[in-house]
Design an enzyme around this catalytic site. Structure first.
Site, mmCIF file in Angstrom:
data_model
loop_
_atom_site.group_PDB
_atom_site.id
_atom_site.type_symbol
_atom_site.label_atom_id
_atom_site.label_comp_id
_atom_site.label_asym_id
_atom_site.label_seq_id
_atom_site.Cartn_x
_atom_site.Cartn_y
_atom_site.Cartn_z
ATOM 1 N N GLU A 1 120.492 160.609 98.091
ATOM 2 C CA GLU A 1 121.524 161.646 98.201
ATOM 3 C C GLU A 1 122.441 161.480 99.288
ATOM 4 O OE1 GLU A 1 119.512 165.645 98.539
ATOM 5 O OE2 GLU A 1 118.932 165.537 96.411
ATOM 6 N N GLU B 1 115.828 164.268 90.522
ATOM 7 C CA GLU B 1 115.309 165.262 90.998
ATOM 8 C C GLU B 1 115.711 166.466 90.441
ATOM 9 O OE1 GLU B 1 115.423 165.946 95.306
ATOM 10 O OE2 GLU B 1 115.224 163.751 95.899
ATOM 11 N N TRP C 1 110.897 167.504 91.677
ATOM 12 C CA TRP C 1 110.342 167.508 92.972
ATOM 13 C C TRP C 1 109.493 168.527 93.294
ATOM 14 C CZ3 TRP C 1 111.945 164.149 96.819
ATOM 15 C CH2 TRP C 1 111.543 164.467 98.037
#
Length: 466
Positions: free
Chosen positions: A206, A325, A367
């Site tokens: 990220e 995710e 996730w």
């Protein structure tokens, strides 16, 4: 499958679509996952998957008394029972207690052997790994730790965003990449860069950048690091690890798809146009990004988010897409199992629909997964399959659906034309029309008419593949 098709008064001869059977969710350990056009393939077959995140695998394997006594093997076994086949995990822990990289270029061999065990156990149980090389956040060290190391060494740095531009820090990171890729597994005696158990490397989890919200700084860093990574390992896929936020190259999409229309320092399009990046990456957390919206509106946002990025991946980037995710936190005030299961079902339904019609979405990874007894690692998103049979059933159904879909997917961008016995992938409706028209008379009027007819048919076929 070969033949002809008739549409109204238009007939097209010898239009052939390549059909290769036998694709599945698991592939031989000797086959690397590769990119072919906008699809993931392995051993000549389309590669579709259902997967999970487990950042904690190396940390748990390094916990006494031994990797073999850890919960790593249990996690893989429970995941396999749910039909999961790809795991995303972290190939870093920078500084602090239990660090893999204790200081720049200095590694704890005990922790490295724990990561070796994770890779070997994944291989043993038939899993593929997506391995991320650094964190955007301070958890497990990340950018902040690299900046602190550089500051201690006398570098002129002020914020964590210097990670992307400071020469000292960039050299630290390149050294980590080189160390990771050339590591020889102490369990298998295979170098990581030569191990097909590893599906892909990701440059960062990220990435974001506050000092340059346009995305240009992050894209330049991705270009430099992707080029370096591929110079060492050109066998594995390489991803960015991005969340999918749009940047200055697509201002209209910033308004529609970025949370609260904010720019967060990345540009989904330009970052994934880097040649060395093999697939586009997105994450989606509508309840965290848009907490003021109703559950219904959040679900609609996630569907649009996935479709928009799939469309860009297929048409603009011409690369596969991976949903790295997604999840639903039990810490939400209005959380319920029913709501979580509905969210997972919405994600899986959209993933399946996109994979079914566009070929560009290889799979998604929730996730995150835990075996029993690991509550101290859980951030609220954890799924313990033996304790959560209702969501386990949702996960298993999607695994089965993706496996069945993989078995009837085509390899390559469609349509696939056979001309004089030679197969060619058509990149556009006009190219399809040109190829088909060659098969007919050289009479100019007849050729013109057949070309027009072929173009109409090609446009229809191109539409049906979207």
């Amino acid at each position: 499958m070969a033949g002809y098709c008739v549409l109204s008064s238009y007939r097209c001869y010898l239009l052939v679509f390549l059909a290769i059977a036998g694709a599945g969710l698991t592939t031989p350990a000797t086959a690397f996952v590769e990119r072919k056009g906008n699809q993931l393939v392995a051993d000549g077959s389309v590669f579709l998957f259902n997967g999970f995140n487990a950042y904690w695998l190396m940390i748990e394997a390094a916990t006494p008394p031994s990797p073999e006594a850890s919960r790593v093997a249990t996690a893989f076994r429970e995941a396999a029972a749910a039909g999961l086949s790809v795991c995303r995990t972290m190939a870093f822990k920078d500084g602090g207690e239990g660090a893999l990289q204790v200081s720049p270029g200095v590694y704890d061999e005990h922790v490295f052997k724990a990561l070796d065990f994770v890779v070997s156990e994944a291989q043993k149980q038939g899993f593929r790994l997506i391995m991320t090389l650094v964190n955007n956040y301070k958890e497990l060290g990340g950018r902040a730790q690299y900046v602190e190391w550089a500051r201690t060494a006398g570098a002129n740095v002020s914020t964590d965003d210097d990670f992307y531009t400071n020469p000292t820090i960039k050299e630290y990171f390149k050294n980590h990449v080189q160390k990771m890729l050339t590591r020889v597994n102490t369990y298998t005696n295979i170098a990581y860069k030569d191990d097909p158990t590893i599906m892909a490397w990701e440059l960062m989890n990220e990435p974001r950048c506050e000092v340059d919200v346009s995305g240009r700084t992050v894209t330049a860093w991705i270009q430099e690091m992707a080029t370096y990574t591929k110079s060492i390992d050109n066998k594995h896929l390489l991803g960015t690890g991005m969340e999918g936020f749009y940047g200055s190259s697509t201002p209209d999409k910033i308004q529609r798809y970025n949370p609260n229309a904010n720019q967060l320092g990345t540009d989904f399009i330009t970052a994934h146009q880097v040649d060395e990046i093999d697939f586009s990456s997105i994450h989606v957390y509508p309840d965290s990004w848009l907490p003021g919206l109703s559950e219904e509106n959040q679900t609609e946002f996630l569907r649009q988010y996935l479709w928009s990025h799939s469309d860009d991946s297929m048409k603009v980037l011409q690369k596969p897409l991976v949903l790295g995710e997604f999840g639903k936190s039990r810490k939400d005030a209005d959380f319920s199992e029913q709501m979580r299961n509905a969210f997972y079902s919405a994600v899986y339904d959209t993933v399946y629909r996109i994979a079914n019609v566009s070929y560009s979405l290889g799979g998604g990874l929730f996730w995150q997964l835990f075996p029993e007894g690991m509550e101290n690692y859980d951030d609220g998103f954890g799924i313990v399959l033996p304790q959560d049979p209702s969501v386990g059933a949702v996960v298993k159904k999607h695994s089965d659906d993706m496996r069945a879909l993989a078995g009837r997917r085509e390899v390559g961008n469609v349509p696939y034309i056979v001309e004089n016995g030679i197969g060619v992938f058509s990149k556009s409706s006009k190219q399809t029309a040109t190829l088909v028209a060659r098969w007919f008379s050289f009479d100019s009027e007849k050729l013109k008419k057949m070309s027009e007819n072929a173009l109409k048919l090609a446009n229809l076929m191109q539409f049906l593949t979207l």
